[in-house]
Design an enzyme around this catalytic site. Structure first.
Site, PDB file in Angstrom:
ATOM      1  N   ALA A 122      -8.999  -5.921   3.946  1.00  0.00           N
ATOM      2  CA  ALA A 122      -9.989  -6.942   3.601  1.00  0.00           C
ATOM      3  C   ALA A 122     -11.322  -6.221   3.442  1.00  0.00           C
ATOM      4  CB  ALA A 122     -10.054  -8.004   4.685  1.00  0.00           C
ATOM      5  N   ASP A 213      -4.936 -11.306  -0.581  1.00  0.00           N
ATOM      6  CA  ASP A 213      -5.156 -12.543  -1.343  1.00  0.00           C
ATOM      7  C   ASP A 213      -3.846 -13.338  -1.444  1.00  0.00           C
ATOM      8  OD1 ASP A 213      -4.042 -10.522  -2.942  1.00  0.00           O
ATOM      9  OD2 ASP A 213      -4.862 -11.370  -4.790  1.00  0.00           O
ATOM     10  N   THR A 245       5.765  -3.088 -17.149  1.00  0.00           N
ATOM     11  CA  THR A 245       4.459  -2.459 -17.421  1.00  0.00           C
ATOM     12  C   THR A 245       4.285  -1.155 -16.627  1.00  0.00           C
ATOM     13  OG1 THR A 245       3.461  -3.912 -15.770  1.00  0.00           O
ATOM     14  CG2 THR A 245       3.306  -4.599 -18.066  1.00  0.00           C
ATOM     15  N   GLU A 303       0.238   0.280  -7.892  1.00  0.00           N
ATOM     16  CA  GLU A 303       1.525  -0.340  -8.247  1.00  0.00           C
ATOM     17  C   GLU A 303       2.370   0.599  -9.117  1.00  0.00           C
ATOM     18  OE1 GLU A 303       2.157  -4.760  -8.976  1.00  0.00           O
ATOM     19  OE2 GLU A 303       1.960  -4.013 -11.022  1.00  0.00           O
TER      20      GLU A 303
END
Ligand code: 4GW
Ligand code: MN
Length: 353
Positions: A122, A213, A245, A303
């Site tokens: 955070a 989130d 992707t 990612e």
């Protein structure tokens, strides 16, 4: 005198023989069987290690015993569902609703006394997400098990106080807030790696690493635990390889060719045994650094490097998109339960650092 001596000697032999038989029989039986273990008195789950005597309320909560559990027999000819893939070509289970029995899993992992760490970042304005995140995790994440929350933040004073259930603890770890947002998300790998090596390895068995989130909206339990755990991205579970992707530039350390790749895994959720998380985060951090040295950055940052890692270190357990849902993708029939939901971000509020 002589008579007394003979008598006491005989008594001695008899006693010795008795105690030998007693020690041998019961010692052997005690080792072999859990029936005589003190934990049974406390209705704890069956376990043979001596440190099980340290009973906590958490142990007492578990009233379930694997040796006396009634449930429907698994039926080889009647799989619970036939609409989704439930095992990868390398024989890792893919976890979908309907395939597992929570009671069996809870009993197994209680028996092992599993300790789970949940890491979350955070940084800067993203601190606003932490309240709902922890509060919903208390309702749905690993209920009844030992959980350590590790909150990484540059704003420790903005982390509210939380009331946690028995067996759960929370640590706030102060870390730098990188200037570029890409570095904020990518440097998570380095920070998890360093804290895993220096601390987590002594405190937990498994680590689960999830974006902030998000909110927990349904049960997420020990069914997600495994050595190397990846989650199928909710936007790509029906997609072709070509549509994934992945990073496609061969010069990048995140490169995956169009004819390679198994699933497209989300970067917002991964997990594993604490030693495996060290390896995973070390690899992805080095991949990022290698690209940085070439003045490159993979298309989807951490990612992309995570997907590259999973190509050569296949997950031993894959989680279905139930575990990282985003309502942007609607409600397809195969997703029966949305367990973890992306929060709709107010981009202006959280991304204008
Ligand atoms: C653009 O301005 C930003 S800021 C993109 C990410 C940012 C960010 C991310 C941040 O300012 N603070 C922060 O703590 N993070 C962490 O990185 C947080 O844990 C967040 O969930 C994770 C990944 O970023 P994200 O959730 O915005 O990424 P997506 O949209 O792909 O879920
Ligand atoms: Mn996110």
């Amino acid at each position: 005198m002589e008579i007394r001596d003979t008598f006491s000697r005989r008594r001695c032999y008899i006693l010795a023989a008795f105690s030998f038989v007693f020690t041998f029989l019961f010692g052997w039986y005690g080792l072999k069987s859990s029936e005589w273990h003190p934990s049974i008195i406390f209705r704890c789950t069956v376990n043979n290690t001596s440190d099980d005597i340290r009973l906590s309320r958490l142990d007492l909560l578990s009233d379930v015993r694997l040796d006396r559990m009634v449930y429907a027999k698994p039926d080889v000819l009647q799989p619970p569902r036939t609409d989704v893939l439930t095992i990868t070509p390398w024989l890792a289970p893919i976890v979908w609703n309907g395939f597992y029995n929570r009671d069996i899993l809870n009993a197994q992992y209680h028996q092992a006394g599993v300790r789970i760490g949940l890491t979350v970042f955070a940084i800067k304005k993203y601190v606003i997400f932490i309240k709902d995140y922890i509060e919903t995790a208390e309702k749905f994440f690993m209920v009844g098990h030992k959980v350590n929350y590790y909150i990484f933040t540059d704003r420790p004073n903005d982390i509210p106080n939380f009331t946690l259930a028995e067996g759960r603890s929370l640590s706030v770890l102060e870390v730098p807030g990188y200037k570029r947002w890409q570095d904020v998300t990518m440097r998570r790998m380095q920070m998890i790696r360093d804290h895993t090596r220096d601390r987590f390895v002594n405190e937990v068995d498994y680590l689960v690493c999830i974006d902030v989130d998000m909110v927990f909206s349904e049960h997420i339990g020990v069914e997600i635990l495994g050595d190397v755990v990846g989650v199928i991205h909710p936007g790509f579970f029906g997609a072709s390889r070509k549509a994934y992707t992945h990073e496609r530039r061969p010069e990048s350390a995140g490169y995956i060719a169009v004819d390679e790749g198994d699933f497209y895994y989300t970067g917002c959720f991964f997990g594993g045994a604490v030693e495996d998380i060290y390896k995973l985060t070390n690899f992805t951090h080095h991949a990022m650094l290698a690209d940085k040295a070439k003045n490159m950055e993979a298309l989807w940052h951490d990612e992309s490097y995570l997907n590259k890692y999973f190509l050569s270190h296949k997950p031993t357990k894959v989680l279905s998109p139930e575990y990282a849902w985003n309502n942007y993708y609607g409600s397809p029939a195969v997703v029966k339960v949305k367990r973890l939901l992306h929060v709709d971000k107010d981009f202006k509020a959280v991304r204008s650092n």
